[in-house]
Write a protein that holds these residues in place. Structure first.
Motif, PDB file in Angstrom:
ATOM      1  N   ILE A 181       0.861  -1.178   0.000  1.00 36.00           N
ATOM      2  CA  ILE A 181       0.000   0.000   0.000  1.00 36.00           C
ATOM      3  C   ILE A 181       0.897   1.228   0.000  1.00 36.00           C
ATOM      4  O   ILE A 181       1.773   1.373   0.867  1.00 36.00           O
ATOM      5  N   VAL A 182       0.702   2.087  -0.972  1.00 40.42           N
ATOM      6  CA  VAL A 182       1.419   3.361  -1.004  1.00 40.42           C
ATOM      7  C   VAL A 182       0.493   4.403  -0.385  1.00 40.42           C
ATOM      8  O   VAL A 182      -0.653   4.555  -0.820  1.00 40.42           O
ATOM      9  N   ALA A 183       0.984   5.093   0.621  1.00 42.13           N
ATOM     10  CA  ALA A 183       0.109   6.018   1.341  1.00 42.13           C
ATOM     11  C   ALA A 183       0.917   7.152   1.962  1.00 42.13           C
ATOM     12  O   ALA A 183       2.116   7.013   2.229  1.00 42.13           O
ATOM     13  N   TRP A 184       0.219   8.254   2.183  1.00 40.18           N
ATOM     14  CA  TRP A 184       0.793   9.337   2.983  1.00 40.18           C
ATOM     15  C   TRP A 184       0.581   8.958   4.438  1.00 40.18           C
ATOM     16  O   TRP A 184      -0.553   8.728   4.877  1.00 40.18           O
ATOM     17  N   CYS A 185       1.678   8.857   5.175  1.00 40.42           N
ATOM     18  CA  CYS A 185       1.608   8.480   6.585  1.00 40.42           C
ATOM     19  C   CYS A 185       1.573   9.739   7.436  1.00 40.42           C
ATOM     20  O   CYS A 185       2.505  10.558   7.382  1.00 40.42           O
ATOM     21  N   GLU A 186       0.516   9.900   8.237  1.00 37.57           N
ATOM     22  CA  GLU A 186       0.401  11.104   9.066  1.00 37.57           C
ATOM     23  C   GLU A 186       1.350  11.068  10.259  1.00 37.57           C
ATOM     24  O   GLU A 186       1.632  12.118  10.841  1.00 37.57           O
ATOM     25  N   LEU A 187       1.862   9.880  10.596  1.00 34.12           N
ATOM     26  CA  LEU A 187       2.854   9.800  11.665  1.00 34.12           C
ATOM     27  C   LEU A 187       4.225  10.271  11.178  1.00 34.12           C
ATOM     28  O   LEU A 187       4.924  11.008  11.864  1.00 34.12           O
ATOM     29  N   ARG A 188       4.594   9.839   9.972  1.00 36.72           N
ATOM     30  CA  ARG A 188       5.911  10.189   9.421  1.00 36.72           C
ATOM     31  C   ARG A 188       5.888  11.456   8.574  1.00 36.72           C
ATOM     32  O   ARG A 188       6.939  11.958   8.186  1.00 36.72           O
ATOM     33  N   HIS A 189       4.705  11.944   8.242  1.00 36.44           N
ATOM     34  CA  HIS A 189       4.545  13.126   7.389  1.00 36.44           C
ATOM     35  C   HIS A 189       5.269  12.939   6.053  1.00 36.44           C
ATOM     36  O   HIS A 189       5.993  13.830   5.579  1.00 36.44           O
ATOM     37  N   ALA A 190       5.079  11.775   5.442  1.00 34.48           N
ATOM     38  CA  ALA A 190       5.747  11.458   4.180  1.00 34.48           C
ATOM     39  C   ALA A 190       5.055  10.263   3.529  1.00 34.48           C
ATOM     40  O   ALA A 190       4.242   9.576   4.167  1.00 34.48           O
ATOM     41  N   ILE A 191       5.390  10.050   2.246  1.00 34.91           N
ATOM     42  CA  ILE A 191       4.901   8.874   1.546  1.00 34.91           C
ATOM     43  C   ILE A 191       5.625   7.644   2.083  1.00 34.91           C
ATOM     44  O   ILE A 191       6.854   7.645   2.223  1.00 34.91           O
ATOM     45  N   ARG A 192       4.873   6.602   2.386  1.00 35.32           N
ATOM     46  CA  ARG A 192       5.453   5.354   2.861  1.00 35.32           C
ATOM     47  C   ARG A 192       4.804   4.164   2.136  1.00 35.32           C
ATOM     48  O   ARG A 192       3.664   4.254   1.683  1.00 35.32           O
ATOM     49  N   ASN A 193       5.569   3.068   2.051  1.00 33.01           N
ATOM     50  CA  ASN A 193       5.053   1.809   1.525  1.00 33.01           C
ATOM     51  C   ASN A 193       4.784   0.875   2.696  1.00 33.01           C
ATOM     52  O   ASN A 193       5.654   0.679   3.555  1.00 33.01           O
ATOM     53  N   PHE A 194       3.600   0.271   2.703  1.00 30.57           N
ATOM     54  CA  PHE A 194       3.222  -0.647   3.770  1.00 30.57           C
ATOM     55  C   PHE A 194       2.971  -2.034   3.179  1.00 30.57           C
ATOM     56  O   PHE A 194       2.040  -2.219   2.388  1.00 30.57           O
ATOM     57  N   ARG A 195       3.812  -2.981   3.554  1.00 29.47           N
ATOM     58  CA  ARG A 195       3.659  -4.354   3.063  1.00 29.47           C
ATOM     59  C   ARG A 195       2.433  -4.996   3.697  1.00 29.47           C
ATOM     60  O   ARG A 195       2.244  -4.936   4.916  1.00 29.47           O
ATOM     61  N   SER A 196       1.625  -5.644   2.872  1.00 28.00           N
ATOM     62  CA  SER A 196       0.391  -6.245   3.387  1.00 28.00           C
ATOM     63  C   SER A 196       0.665  -7.345   4.407  1.00 28.00           C
ATOM     64  O   SER A 196      -0.132  -7.548   5.334  1.00 28.00           O
ATOM     65  N   ASP A 197       1.796  -8.058   4.254  1.00 24.13           N
ATOM     66  CA  ASP A 197       2.077  -9.143   5.188  1.00 24.13           C
ATOM     67  C   ASP A 197       2.604  -8.655   6.532  1.00 24.13           C
ATOM     68  O   ASP A 197       2.852  -9.457   7.437  1.00 24.13           O
ATOM     69  N   ARG A 198       2.785  -7.340   6.706  1.00 25.69           N
ATOM     70  CA  ARG A 198       3.198  -6.789   7.993  1.00 25.69           C
ATOM     71  C   ARG A 198       2.074  -6.000   8.664  1.00 25.69           C
ATOM     72  O   ARG A 198       2.276  -5.405   9.721  1.00 25.69           O
ATOM     73  N   ILE A 199       0.922  -5.967   8.042  1.00 33.62           N
ATOM     74  CA  ILE A 199      -0.207  -5.239   8.608  1.00 33.62           C
ATOM     75  C   ILE A 199      -0.980  -6.176   9.540  1.00 33.62           C
ATOM     76  O   ILE A 199      -1.466  -7.232   9.121  1.00 33.62           O
ATOM     77  N   GLU A 200      -1.076  -5.801  10.791  1.00 35.29           N
ATOM     78  CA  GLU A 200      -1.759  -6.618  11.788  1.00 35.29           C
ATOM     79  C   GLU A 200      -3.268  -6.363  11.792  1.00 35.29           C
ATOM     80  O   GLU A 200      -4.053  -7.249  12.125  1.00 35.29           O
ATOM     81  N   ALA A 201      -3.656  -5.144  11.448  1.00 32.50           N
ATOM     82  CA  ALA A 201      -5.079  -4.787  11.418  1.00 32.50           C
ATOM     83  C   ALA A 201      -5.252  -3.555  10.541  1.00 32.50           C
ATOM     84  O   ALA A 201      -4.331  -2.740  10.411  1.00 32.50           O
ATOM     85  N   CYS A 202      -6.430  -3.443   9.955  1.00 29.82           N
ATOM     86  CA  CYS A 202      -6.726  -2.303   9.080  1.00 29.82           C
ATOM     87  C   CYS A 202      -8.210  -1.994   9.173  1.00 29.82           C
ATOM     88  O   CYS A 202      -9.045  -2.904   9.092  1.00 29.82           O
ATOM     89  N   ARG A 203      -8.507  -0.724   9.358  1.00 32.02           N
ATOM     90  CA  ARG A 203      -9.922  -0.348   9.401  1.00 32.02           C
ATOM     91  C   ARG A 203     -10.124   0.994   8.715  1.00 32.02           C
ATOM     92  O   ARG A 203      -9.235   1.851   8.705  1.00 32.02           O
ATOM     93  N   ALA A 204     -11.319   1.157   8.155  1.00 32.46           N
ATOM     94  CA  ALA A 204     -11.692   2.445   7.565  1.00 32.46           C
ATOM     95  C   ALA A 204     -12.025   3.411   8.684  1.00 32.46           C
ATOM     96  O   ALA A 204     -12.612   3.026   9.702  1.00 32.46           O
ATOM     97  N   THR A 205     -11.633   4.656   8.508  1.00 33.90           N
ATOM     98  CA  THR A 205     -11.827   5.647   9.577  1.00 33.90           C
ATOM     99  C   THR A 205     -13.097   6.473   9.413  1.00 33.90           C
ATOM    100  O   THR A 205     -13.564   7.087  10.378  1.00 33.90           O
ATOM    101  N   GLY A 206     -13.621   6.543   8.203  1.00 36.13           N
ATOM    102  CA  GLY A 206     -14.727   7.447   7.949  1.00 36.13           C
ATOM    103  C   GLY A 206     -14.270   8.878   7.695  1.00 36.13           C
ATOM    104  O   GLY A 206     -15.093   9.751   7.402  1.00 36.13           O
ATOM    105  N   LEU A 207     -12.963   9.105   7.800  1.00 33.66           N
ATOM    106  CA  LEU A 207     -12.381  10.417   7.532  1.00 33.66           C
ATOM    107  C   LEU A 207     -11.828  10.425   6.109  1.00 33.66           C
ATOM    108  O   LEU A 207     -11.255   9.428   5.660  1.00 33.66           O
TER     109      LEU A 207
END
Length: 231
Positions: A181-207
């Motif tokens: 997943i290519v995404a803007w990370c609000e924690l790092r304030h930058a574009i980051r790549n997130f490997r699906s096999d390292r994601i423990e949980a994912c939910r929609a925020t409604g935001l």
């Protein structure tokens, strides 16, 4: 040019013509003999394609006739068949089921000369197939990208540390071993790549981040010359 492709091209030529088109004109355009065009016209008429006319005066397509919404050349059909087969190698279960439905719809919509591409089962995509994404639903990610909705990720880094990330997903890359997943990370304030096999949980925020997707994708593209950070 194979016969199935010629039949398709002949229909296209007649459909777009504003006056009768002779067999000689069609033959010159398709680089085949006039005799081949006569045989092809007869074959199309036998399939109830409403072509009128004859030798010496040219041919027209009766008004009101049009190609089905899904009509492709034989090469385009082969490209579709192989693309659908490649989807079987992803870990996206929803896309794999969608690929099967697409294949059935196209096979039922195209005329017999083109349907052979599906029936012969001669094209295959071989190799390692990625496992299902596990804790993350890739269909949810694709919808979030389309709707520009933020996702809340529990992400495990290389050292095993888990952090909570609010992300703005902008792209999804399918690799053999996993999806990224290519995404803007609000924690790092930058574009980051997130490997699906390292994601423990994912939910929609409604935001949502409406109207920002294209700008963020451009930032991502502009940074392709430098290695992308992970996590």
């Amino acid at each position: 040019m194979r016969k199935a492709s010629r039949l398709f091209e002949i229909i296209q030529i007649l459909r777009l013509a504003r006056q009768p088109v002779t067999a000689a004109m069609i033959a010159e355009r398709l680089e085949v003999t006039i005799r081949s065009i006569y045989r092809d016209i007869a074959a199309l008429q036998a399939m109830r394609v409403p072509i009128e006319g004859g030798r010496g005066i040219g041919y027209i397509l009766r008004p009101g006739f049009d190609l089905p919404p899904l009509m492709f050349s034989i090469e385009e059909m082969e490209a579709i068949v192989l693309s659908l087969a490649l989807l079987e190698r992803t870990g996206d279960d929803e896309l794999k089921q969608a690929a099967k439905r697409v294949s059935s719809k196209i096979a039922g919509a195209v005329p017999p000369p083109l349907r052979q591409t599906f029936d012969t089962n001669a094209l295959h995509a071989w190799g390692f197939a990625a496992p299902s994404a596990g804790a993350i639903d890739l269909a949810l990610v694709r919808r979030a990208i389309r709707d520009e909705e933020k996702l809340d990720l529990s992400y495990r880094d290389e050292a095993g540390r888990i952090t909570q990330r609010i992300t703005r997903p902008i792209a999804l890359i399918y690799y053999a071993e996993s999806a990224n997943i290519v995404a803007w990370c609000e924690l790092r304030h930058a574009i980051r790549n997130f490997r699906s096999d390292r994601i423990e949980a994912c939910r929609a925020t409604g935001l949502h981040f409406k109207g920002e997707g294209d700008r963020l994708r451009q930032i991502w593209v502009d940074g392709w010359e430098t290695p992308a950070a992970v996590g």
